[in-house]
Structures are given as structure tokens and as C-alpha cells.
Motif scaffolding. Structure first.
Motif, short mmCIF file in Angstrom:
data_model
loop_
_atom_site.label_atom_id
_atom_site.label_comp_id
_atom_site.label_asym_id
_atom_site.label_seq_id
_atom_site.Cartn_x
_atom_site.Cartn_y
_atom_site.Cartn_z
N GLY A 170 74.56 -7.61 27.59
CA GLY A 170 75.76 -6.45 27.95
C GLY A 170 75.14 -5.25 29.63
O GLY A 170 75.36 -4.50 30.20
N LEU A 171 76.01 -6.09 30.33
CA LEU A 171 75.88 -6.33 32.40
C LEU A 171 77.12 -5.69 32.00
O LEU A 171 77.34 -5.61 33.69
CB LEU A 171 75.49 -6.94 32.63
CG LEU A 171 73.64 -6.44 31.97
CD1 LEU A 171 73.12 -8.13 33.05
CD2 LEU A 171 73.24 -5.42 32.73
N PRO A 189 64.87 -4.90 34.50
CA PRO A 189 66.57 -4.71 33.54
C PRO A 189 66.63 -3.15 33.70
O PRO A 189 68.17 -2.07 32.99
CB PRO A 189 66.33 -4.60 32.14
CG PRO A 189 65.02 -4.54 31.85
CD PRO A 189 64.69 -4.94 33.40
N ASP A 190 65.53 -1.57 34.10
CA ASP A 190 66.07 -0.82 33.81
C ASP A 190 66.60 -0.13 35.77
O ASP A 190 65.70 0.94 36.17
CB ASP A 190 64.21 -0.08 34.17
CG ASP A 190 64.25 -0.20 32.50
OD1 ASP A 190 65.61 -0.02 31.75
OD2 ASP A 190 62.89 -0.33 32.59
N TYR A 227 67.13 -15.34 37.16
CA TYR A 227 66.97 -14.32 37.27
C TYR A 227 67.33 -12.97 37.12
O TYR A 227 66.62 -11.84 36.72
CB TYR A 227 67.30 -14.00 39.10
CG TYR A 227 67.15 -12.76 39.83
CD1 TYR A 227 66.14 -12.55 39.97
CD2 TYR A 227 68.66 -11.35 40.26
CE1 TYR A 227 65.84 -11.28 41.46
CE2 TYR A 227 68.54 -10.64 40.16
CZ TYR A 227 67.15 -9.87 40.81
OH TYR A 227 67.13 -8.70 41.11
N LEU A 228 68.62 -12.99 36.07
CA LEU A 228 68.93 -11.97 35.79
C LEU A 228 67.98 -11.73 34.23
O LEU A 228 68.21 -11.14 33.75
CB LEU A 228 71.00 -13.00 35.18
CG LEU A 228 71.54 -12.11 36.02
CD1 LEU A 228 73.07 -12.85 35.86
CD2 LEU A 228 71.79 -10.80 36.57
N PRO A 278 76.71 0.58 40.74
CA PRO A 278 77.42 -0.27 39.51
C PRO A 278 75.99 -1.31 40.17
O PRO A 278 75.31 -1.43 41.57
CB PRO A 278 78.55 -1.00 39.86
CG PRO A 278 78.63 -0.60 41.42
CD PRO A 278 77.70 1.05 42.00
N ASN A 279 75.98 -2.47 38.96
CA ASN A 279 75.36 -3.61 39.51
C ASN A 279 76.18 -4.44 40.55
O ASN A 279 77.56 -4.19 40.09
CB ASN A 279 74.94 -4.65 37.98
CG ASN A 279 73.97 -4.04 37.21
OD1 ASN A 279 73.40 -3.38 37.44
ND2 ASN A 279 74.20 -4.19 35.93
#
Length: 443
Positions: free
Chosen positions: A244-245, A190-191, A183-184, A29-30
Motif C-alpha cells: 500500500g505504499l 511502517p509508521d 527491508y520493506l 514521500p517515501n
């Protein structure tokens, strides 16, 4: 400036955990940690506050699990070193955390994570000591202040470079949220999975809110700050959704210690905005920041990971910031250091709802220990000066937190065997680290 990460493991076990990490990368997970400052146990509506309006954090609680026996530390620096290292402050040293300490950020990068820290650092003695600053302690990106805002002014660093200053305390919550959003959206890959540690300055000492919130709550300036923090956290969570996170992000909201709610502090306050009363809410808990009673250590904690962490659940299991390191190790696929004592435990099964029990015990720094429902404090338990209760007798204390959450009835005389048992447990926890086991160097 890179730092050598040292932990004991054989070359074979290192290769094995790297292989397992690669195979399990899709499950990683993030991780978003929202860490507020000096926010009391009962400052939020979902923790019983009847004045402050906190709809976004209340919503987060309905979407995840709300913990009611979650422990941080009783003051700022020790709280942060414990969170970063999984080690009690008597080992991780709080404001004076040495460069030799190993943070979860240093280790999680070996599992393919990118790491960012935004906000209050507070473990390098509030100084620009390069080998103790965020970039040297595992964070790829940093923006924030190395210390607190006690003087009504903060100086920023971006990575290792000075990045300006401000005396507008009401701007900080929005600024840090903006930096987290930047930052996001713009800085991360994103990978790759990420860890974002967002450590706010509010609600620490010289509190203030922006014009949008100042004077708008029913709780005075402190209430304004709480409600702005709720709004800004919601804004950050909306960006998580927009990108979409949501499904892949473990969100953790908590605070570093209880609120400054003692007359000894508020009566002597200097530099605060006119009319402000710095008075957070501990609810049913005794005392606040700087105290070894529950109001100093027990904090709100909400955890969300859709489809993984049960929604709408309330847990009274004992859980603590020192548990983040080994829990992240399980989720992300890295090994915790074996050359030093790690006080945290892996709480993955608790988070995912596979068990309802948490820690067996929790240690209060230089003060005592909780085991199950029983809490013991030694006679000379440490309190920071503003938290000292002048009428407290310096005797051993024993409370049953299940029946006496407010710690009003000392049962030590009635249960001497329990006092002796918990005193022995406390001394065992305070014991020295085990010897190092042939650490190897990893750059």
C-alpha cells in the motif's frame, strides 16, 4: 558507530525547520532510489533499444516522467559521492569520499526518516573504514559490497560486520532485490517514512544472469542481464504496491555512468563468462563510460510519484544526481549544509510539473561544461584510458547538442565568444569552496 553531522545554521533556524518538518510530515514521500551500474542510455526499450525487452521499466516510464537530459558522472565512485552529497566529485572526492562529507541520509533522519542502503557502496576506497561506511554516513541499515566485482567475487557487509562472499555474479540482482523486499516488509517501521537506496552491481564488468534469464534474451548475456534487472525491479515495485505504499513513494530509477562499450576495454577483458561481450548501448550518444562525451555522463532517469509527478511525460530539462540532495531537502523538510558548496539545485518544481526548465548548466569533471544547448570541452579534457579516442585532437571543442546530439561537428572556431564564455563558467564552477560559517555539532 555514530558520526558527527556538521552544518552551519543558527539554533533558531534549526528549531524552525524541525517544527516545519513535523507540521508537513504527512506530505513527506517515501523515497526509493534504484541505481544500476554501467547501464547505457539506450539499454531500455523506452530509450530506443530494439532488442532488449524491458516491460516493467517501460511501464514505469508511462506511469511517471522520463528524463532525456539527465546526468550522473562518468565512473562509479565519483557518481556515488555526487549522488550522496549533492557535490561534484572534485569536492566530494569519489571513491575517497572523506568522513567529513555530509550525505542526504544523515540529514533526512532529522525529518523523521529511516534510511537503508543495499548494494554497492564504493566511496570508502572499497575498504571497511568504519567512519566512511554506510552506518556512519547516515544509513540505519546496510547490506552489500563496499566495492565492485572486477575480480568476479564480492564480499558482503551487513551494517559494519562481514557477511560472507560469493563468486556467483548471476545471483546478485536477485539477492539485492530480496534484501530490499525484506527491508520493506520486516525491518522498517511502517509508521515512519523511509529512504531506500538500492545500488545494484549489475551491469558492471563481470556480468552474469541467473539460470532463469541466462541465454533467454536476443541480446546475448548483456541482454539477459538487462532483462533480469527489469524483472527484478518490477518485483520490487510490486511489493511497494502490495504494501500500500505506491501513492506515497517517490521512485527514482537511474544509472551511475554510461556503459563500457569501447574496444580498448572489451578487447582486454579478463575473467568474463565464455562468449560474453560487455557492450552496453549509448544510442545516439558518443562514446561511453569514462568519457566526457555524452555517452559517459548522460543516463536514463525515470521518476514516478502517482498524482504528483506527471505520468507519460518526457522531459529534456537538464537534471542530475547532484540535485537529489536539495530536492529531498524540499520534499522531506531538512536544510542543506551551508558550510560548503552544494552544486545541486532544488528540482521539486521540475519533478512536479510546475516548470519545464531544469539546471542552467552541468559540469563535466575536469573536462568542460554544458549550458543550455551548448557544450564546451577544454583541449586537455579528462578521459579514463579505455575511453580515449586515439584520433581525437587535443583542441577545444564546442557542440550544439540540440542539433548535434552525437557531438560530431566541432563549432569552436565559429563561436570563439561562446568558447570563452563557457571556459569562464567552467573555471568558476571549479573554484574553491566558500569558508565555513560557524558550524554547530549535531549528534
Amino acid at each position: 558507530m555514530s558520526q558527527s553531522v556538521r552544518f552551519a545554521c543558527s539554533t533558531g533556524s534549526l528549531l524552525l525547520f524541525l517544527l516545519v518538518s513535523a507540521l508537513n510530515a504527512a506530505e513527506q514521500p517515501n523515497i526509493l532510489i534504484v541505481f544500476t551500474d554501467d547501464q547505457g542510455y539506450a539499454d531500455l526499450a523506452c530509450y530506443g533499444n530494439e532488442t532488449n525487452k524491458t516491460p516493467r521499466l517501460d511501464q514505469l516510464a508511462t506511469e511517471g516522467t522520463r528524463f532525456t537530459s539527465f546526468y550522473s558522472q562518468t565512473v562509479c565512485g565519483p557518481s556515488r559521492s555526487a549522488l550522496l552529497t549533492g557535490r561534484q566529485p572534485l569536492r566530494s572526492k569519489g571513491w575517497g569520499m572523506p568522513a567529513s562529507e555530509i550525505t542526504f541520509a544523515e540529514l533526512i533522519r532529522w525529518s523523521g526518516y529511516q534510511t537503508a542502503c543495499i548494494g554497492k557502496w564504493d566511496v570508502s576506497n572499497r575498504k571497511a573504514i568504519l567512519d566512511r561506511m554506510p552506518n556512519a554516513q547516515g544509513f540505519d541499515y546496510y547490506f552489500g559490497t563496499l566495492g565492485a566485482n572486477d575480480g568476479g567475487n564480492v564480499r558482503f557487509h551487513e551494517n559494519n560486520e562481514p557477511a560472507g562472499a560469493t563468486d556467483d555474479m548471476g545471483s546478485l540482482t536477485t539477492l539485492y532485490t530480496d534484501k530490499a523486499i525484506e527491508y520493506l516488509k520486516d525491518k522498517r517501521d511502517p509508521d515512519k517514512p523511509f529512504v531506500l537506496y538500492l545500488a545494484h552491481t549489475m551491469m558492471h564488468t563481470i556480468i552474469d544472469a541467473s539460470d532463469r534469464f541466462r541465454g533467454k534474451s536476443a541480446g546475448g548475456l548483456y541482454g539477459d542481464v538487462v532483462e533480469e534487472f527489469d524483472y527484478e525491479t518490477g518485483r520490487l515495485l510490486d511489493v511497494i504496491d502490495d504494501l500500500g505504499l505506491r501513492q506515497d513513494t517517490l521512485v527514482i530509477y537511474t544509472s551511475d555512468n554510461g556503459p563500457w562499450n569501447q574496444p580498448k576495454y572489451t578487447d582486454r577483458k579478463k575473467g568474463h563468462p565464455d562468449g560474453s561481450i560487455f557492450w552496453g548501448q549509448s544510442g545516439p550518444l558518443r562514446n561511453g563510460k569514462g568519457s566526457c562525451y555524452e555517452g559517459g555522463y548522460r543516463l536514463p532517469c525515470i521518476v514516478r510519484w502517482p498524482g504528483k509527478v506527471p505520468a507519460g511525460r518526457v522531459s529534456d530539462a537538464i537534471f542530475a544526481t547532484i540535485d537529489f540532495m536539495p530536492t529531498f531537502a524540499h520534499l522531506a523538510g531538512f536544510e542543506v549544509p551551508s558550510d560548503r558548496r552544494i552544486d545541486g539545485i532544488d528540482q521539486t518544481d521540475l519533478l512536479l510539473g510546475n516548470r519545464e526548465t531544469g539546471r542552467e548548466h552541468f559540469y563535466y569533471n575536469n573536462a568542460g561544461v554544458r549550458q543550455g544547448d551548448w557544450k564546451y570541452l577544454k583541449a586537455d579534457a579528462f578521459f579514463h584510458g579505455y575511453a580515449v579516442e586515439d584520433d581525437r585532437k587535443k583542441v577545444e571543442e564546442l557542440y550544439n547538442l540540440k542539433s548535434d546530439l552525437g557531438e560530431q561537428t566541432n563549432l569552436a572556431a565559429e563561436h570563439p565568444e561562446k568558447v570563452a564564455e563557457l571556459n569562464a563558467l567552467m573555471r568558476k564552477i571549479e573554484g574553491n569552496d566558500p569558508p565555513a560559517t560557524s558550524p554547530i555539532q549535531i549528534k
